[in-house]
Design a protein around this motif. Structure first.
Motif, PDB file in Angstrom:
ATOM      1  N   ARG A 198     -39.628  88.585  -9.153  1.00 43.96           N
ATOM      2  CA  ARG A 198     -39.521  89.235 -10.465  1.00 43.96           C
ATOM      3  C   ARG A 198     -40.704  90.165 -10.697  1.00 43.96           C
ATOM      4  O   ARG A 198     -40.595  91.174 -11.357  1.00 43.96           O
ATOM      5  N   PHE A 199     -41.861  89.756 -10.177  1.00 48.66           N
ATOM      6  CA  PHE A 199     -43.067  90.576 -10.326  1.00 48.66           C
ATOM      7  C   PHE A 199     -43.583  90.925  -8.938  1.00 48.66           C
ATOM      8  O   PHE A 199     -43.626  90.062  -8.059  1.00 48.66           O
ATOM      9  N   PHE A 200     -43.947  92.162  -8.765  1.00 49.85           N
ATOM     10  CA  PHE A 200     -44.543  92.538  -7.481  1.00 49.85           C
ATOM     11  C   PHE A 200     -45.476  93.721  -7.659  1.00 49.85           C
ATOM     12  O   PHE A 200     -45.724  94.167  -8.779  1.00 49.85           O
ATOM     13  N   ARG A 201     -46.004  94.197  -6.530  1.00 43.00           N
ATOM     14  CA  ARG A 201     -47.029  95.238  -6.591  1.00 43.00           C
ATOM     15  C   ARG A 201     -46.544  96.517  -5.907  1.00 43.00           C
ATOM     16  O   ARG A 201     -45.765  96.464  -4.947  1.00 43.00           O
ATOM     17  N   PHE A 202     -47.047  97.614  -6.423  1.00 40.63           N
ATOM     18  CA  PHE A 202     -46.698  98.938  -5.924  1.00 40.63           C
ATOM     19  C   PHE A 202     -47.057  99.071  -4.437  1.00 40.63           C
ATOM     20  O   PHE A 202     -48.152  98.710  -4.021  1.00 40.63           O
ATOM     21  N   GLN A 203     -46.108  99.559  -3.659  1.00 41.43           N
ATOM     22  CA  GLN A 203     -46.276  99.832  -2.222  1.00 41.43           C
ATOM     23  C   GLN A 203     -46.642  98.599  -1.391  1.00 41.43           C
ATOM     24  O   GLN A 203     -47.287  98.717  -0.355  1.00 41.43           O
ATOM     25  N   ALA A 231     -29.729  86.974   5.142  1.00 45.54           N
ATOM     26  CA  ALA A 231     -30.167  88.364   5.352  1.00 45.54           C
ATOM     27  C   ALA A 231     -31.358  88.648   4.443  1.00 45.54           C
ATOM     28  O   ALA A 231     -31.331  88.315   3.260  1.00 45.54           O
ATOM     29  N   THR A 232     -32.387  89.211   5.041  1.00 45.33           N
ATOM     30  CA  THR A 232     -33.576  89.544   4.243  1.00 45.33           C
ATOM     31  C   THR A 232     -33.807  91.051   4.266  1.00 45.33           C
ATOM     32  O   THR A 232     -33.908  91.647   5.345  1.00 45.33           O
ATOM     33  N   PHE A 233     -33.866  91.622   3.070  1.00 46.05           N
ATOM     34  CA  PHE A 233     -34.171  93.054   2.925  1.00 46.05           C
ATOM     35  C   PHE A 233     -35.649  93.165   2.555  1.00 46.05           C
ATOM     36  O   PHE A 233     -36.072  92.620   1.528  1.00 46.05           O
ATOM     37  N   TYR A 234     -36.412  93.811   3.418  1.00 44.17           N
ATOM     38  CA  TYR A 234     -37.820  94.011   3.098  1.00 44.17           C
ATOM     39  C   TYR A 234     -37.967  95.372   2.419  1.00 44.17           C
ATOM     40  O   TYR A 234     -37.725  96.420   3.030  1.00 44.17           O
ATOM     41  N   LEU A 235     -38.331  95.307   1.137  1.00 45.69           N
ATOM     42  CA  LEU A 235     -38.386  96.529   0.321  1.00 45.69           C
ATOM     43  C   LEU A 235     -39.828  96.830  -0.101  1.00 45.69           C
ATOM     44  O   LEU A 235     -40.592  95.906  -0.415  1.00 45.69           O
ATOM     45  N   VAL A 236     -40.162  98.094  -0.120  1.00 47.59           N
ATOM     46  CA  VAL A 236     -41.496  98.522  -0.570  1.00 47.59           C
ATOM     47  C   VAL A 236     -41.319  99.345  -1.849  1.00 47.59           C
ATOM     48  O   VAL A 236     -40.764 100.443  -1.798  1.00 47.59           O
ATOM     49  N   ILE A 289     -36.851 101.089   2.159  1.00 41.96           N
ATOM     50  CA  ILE A 289     -36.382  99.905   2.896  1.00 41.96           C
ATOM     51  C   ILE A 289     -37.166  99.832   4.194  1.00 41.96           C
ATOM     52  O   ILE A 289     -37.012 100.682   5.075  1.00 41.96           O
ATOM     53  N   SER A 290     -38.016  98.833   4.274  1.00 45.50           N
ATOM     54  CA  SER A 290     -38.885  98.703   5.442  1.00 45.50           C
ATOM     55  C   SER A 290     -38.087  98.192   6.652  1.00 45.50           C
ATOM     56  O   SER A 290     -38.153  98.757   7.737  1.00 45.50           O
ATOM     57  N   SER A 291     -37.332  97.127   6.424  1.00 45.18           N
ATOM     58  CA  SER A 291     -36.478  96.589   7.498  1.00 45.18           C
ATOM     59  C   SER A 291     -35.439  95.644   6.916  1.00 45.18           C
ATOM     60  O   SER A 291     -35.576  95.179   5.787  1.00 45.18           O
ATOM     61  N   ILE A 292     -34.394  95.390   7.693  1.00 40.50           N
ATOM     62  CA  ILE A 292     -33.361  94.426   7.287  1.00 40.50           C
ATOM     63  C   ILE A 292     -33.214  93.436   8.441  1.00 40.50           C
ATOM     64  O   ILE A 292     -33.007  93.836   9.591  1.00 40.50           O
ATOM     65  N   VAL A 293     -33.326  92.156   8.137  1.00 32.54           N
ATOM     66  CA  VAL A 293     -33.240  91.118   9.181  1.00 32.54           C
ATOM     67  C   VAL A 293     -32.138  90.138   8.820  1.00 32.54           C
ATOM     68  O   VAL A 293     -32.203  89.546   7.737  1.00 32.54           O
ATOM     69  N   PRO A 294     -31.093  89.877   9.622  1.00 31.78           N
ATOM     70  CA  PRO A 294     -30.770  90.619  10.848  1.00 31.78           C
ATOM     71  C   PRO A 294     -30.215  92.004  10.507  1.00 31.78           C
ATOM     72  O   PRO A 294     -29.831  92.238   9.361  1.00 31.78           O
ATOM     73  N   GLU A 295     -30.165  92.869  11.505  1.00 30.34           N
ATOM     74  CA  GLU A 295     -29.670  94.222  11.227  1.00 30.34           C
ATOM     75  C   GLU A 295     -28.182  94.184  10.902  1.00 30.34           C
ATOM     76  O   GLU A 295     -27.413  93.446  11.530  1.00 30.34           O
TER      77      GLU A 295
END
Lengths: 149, 224
Positions: B130-135, B193-198, B164-170
């Motif tokens: 819910r809370f995160f940091r820029f970049q 599935a994990t979406f790594y978002l920046v 979108i930094s990466s998606i595991v699994p693709e």
């Protein structure tokens, strides 16, 4: 985030943090404090430049930090209030050989610190030989010995 | 004995001070006009200074003053009121630092108990921050069970705020349908599935995730 805003934010944050820690925070640097300062500088570097390692951002950051520092120094000369608020003022800790305990307590200085400064700078042995001990704005303690009769 | 004007400091010629055990320099403004001569005078003097000291302490407490004012033969300006203000500022500042560190430890700025959010519907679980940091890289985890292919879609407007930094699994397939970006995954017993978002924007980001026609509303607050 705009690098200028980032530079100003980091400058102000570090300024406030060291003001909160008080005058004595930088006056007595131990080996661990030195390492801590290196870690702090490394951390702030990351926040300052982020992932932008261009020469332009480097120039912007240097100019921003130096610029803010210059503005602060001008404000200090223009306003006594700002000078005292940002740097503090000297405080007498020992008056005629008598330690002023409330002042020492507030400044986080104990009699040992005063005697250490007295020994190092004036070669004094006892508190009663001190006329005045003053905690200066930079955190150092200056000692004025009693006149010898 | 009468105390008249012409008060001076006790230091230097403070025989009576030492006799009374008041401490050399400990009592301000000792009279040098009517210097006490008898024991009775000394007793009176002691009472006077004791009362004076008590009045000074009372006055300091009344004015919420922490530091005693002294008169020294030095060209310095102590700005005692401002120094006391600085002391209060330090106390408040230290409290704020503790609060800041404490809230960070609990995850108010991401990676903690407060920031983690969990949504469940029809054997589909979504974990996000819910809370995160820029970049900073954050994970949006989707767990689903389905024999058939699993499709996960996000509104383009939502994804515009992230890299979108990466998606595991693709995903096996990625396509754009209208205002949605659809990711397809091969069906299996349990897909995680994990979406790594920046995050690329500061402030509130609202959006939704569609997992096999189930819609979940998600929102993040991104700190600078």
């Amino acid at each position: 985030m705009n690098p200028v805003l980032r530079g100003i934010a980091v400058y102000l944050f570090v300024y406030v943090i060291f003001r909160i820690l008080g005058k004595r925070s930088l006056a007595e640097i131990t080996t661990f404090d030195f390492v801590l300062l290196l870690i702090i500088s490394e951390t702030t570097t990351n926040a300052l430049v982020g992932e932008d390692f261009s020469l332009t951002v480097c120039f912007i950051m240097v100019c921003t930090l130096v610029g803010v520092d210059y503005i602060f120094s001008v404000l200090k000369t223009k306003s006594i209030w700002f000078q005292v608020a940002s740097e503090g003022a000297p405080l007498v800790l020992v008056d005629d050989g008598k330690p002023l305990l409330k002042r020492m307590q507030q400044s986080k200085v104990d009699e040992e610190d005063v005697m250490e400064a007295a020994r190092l700078t004036q070669g004094l042995r006892h508190m009663t030989e001190i006329k005045y001990a003053v905690l200066e704005r930079d955190g150092s303690i200056s000692i004025i010995p009693k006149e010898k009769k | 004995m009468e105390f008249r004007g012409g008060w001076d400091r006790c230091c230097g010629e403070a025989r009576s001070c030492r006799m009374l055990n008041l401490g050399h320099g400990g009592v301000r403004r000792l009279s040098t006009v009517d210097f006490p001569q008898t024991t009775e005078d000394l007793s009176l003097l002691y009472k006077y200074f004791a009362a004076n000291q008590a009045a000074l302490t009372r006055n300091m407490k009344k004015n919420k003053q922490l530091l005693e004012e002294i008169h020294v033969d030095l060209d310095i300006q102590e700005h005692l009121k401002m120094q006391e203000g600085a002391r209060r500022f330090q106390q408040v500042g230290l409290f704020c630092i503790l609060l800041f560190v404490g809230s960070a430890a609990f995850g108010l700025y991401g990676n903690g108990v407060v920031s983690k959010k969990h949504l469940t519907k029809d054997e589909i679980n979504i974990h996000f921050e819910r809370f995160f940091r820029f970049q900073a890289k954050m994970g949006l985890q989707i767990q689903a069970t389905n024999d058939r292919d699993i499709s996960i879609s996000f509104p383009i407007q939502y994804l515009n705020h992230f890299e979108i930094s990466s998606i595991v699994p693709e995903p096996t397939e990625t396509r754009v349908e209208g205002s949605q970006v659809k990711y397809a995954f091969k069906g299996r017993d349990e897909l995680t599935a994990t979406f790594y978002l920046v995050p690329q924007q500061i402030g509130q980001i609202k959006g939704s995730v569609n997992v096999n026609e189930n819609t979940f509303s998600i929102s993040h607050f991104i700190f600078p």
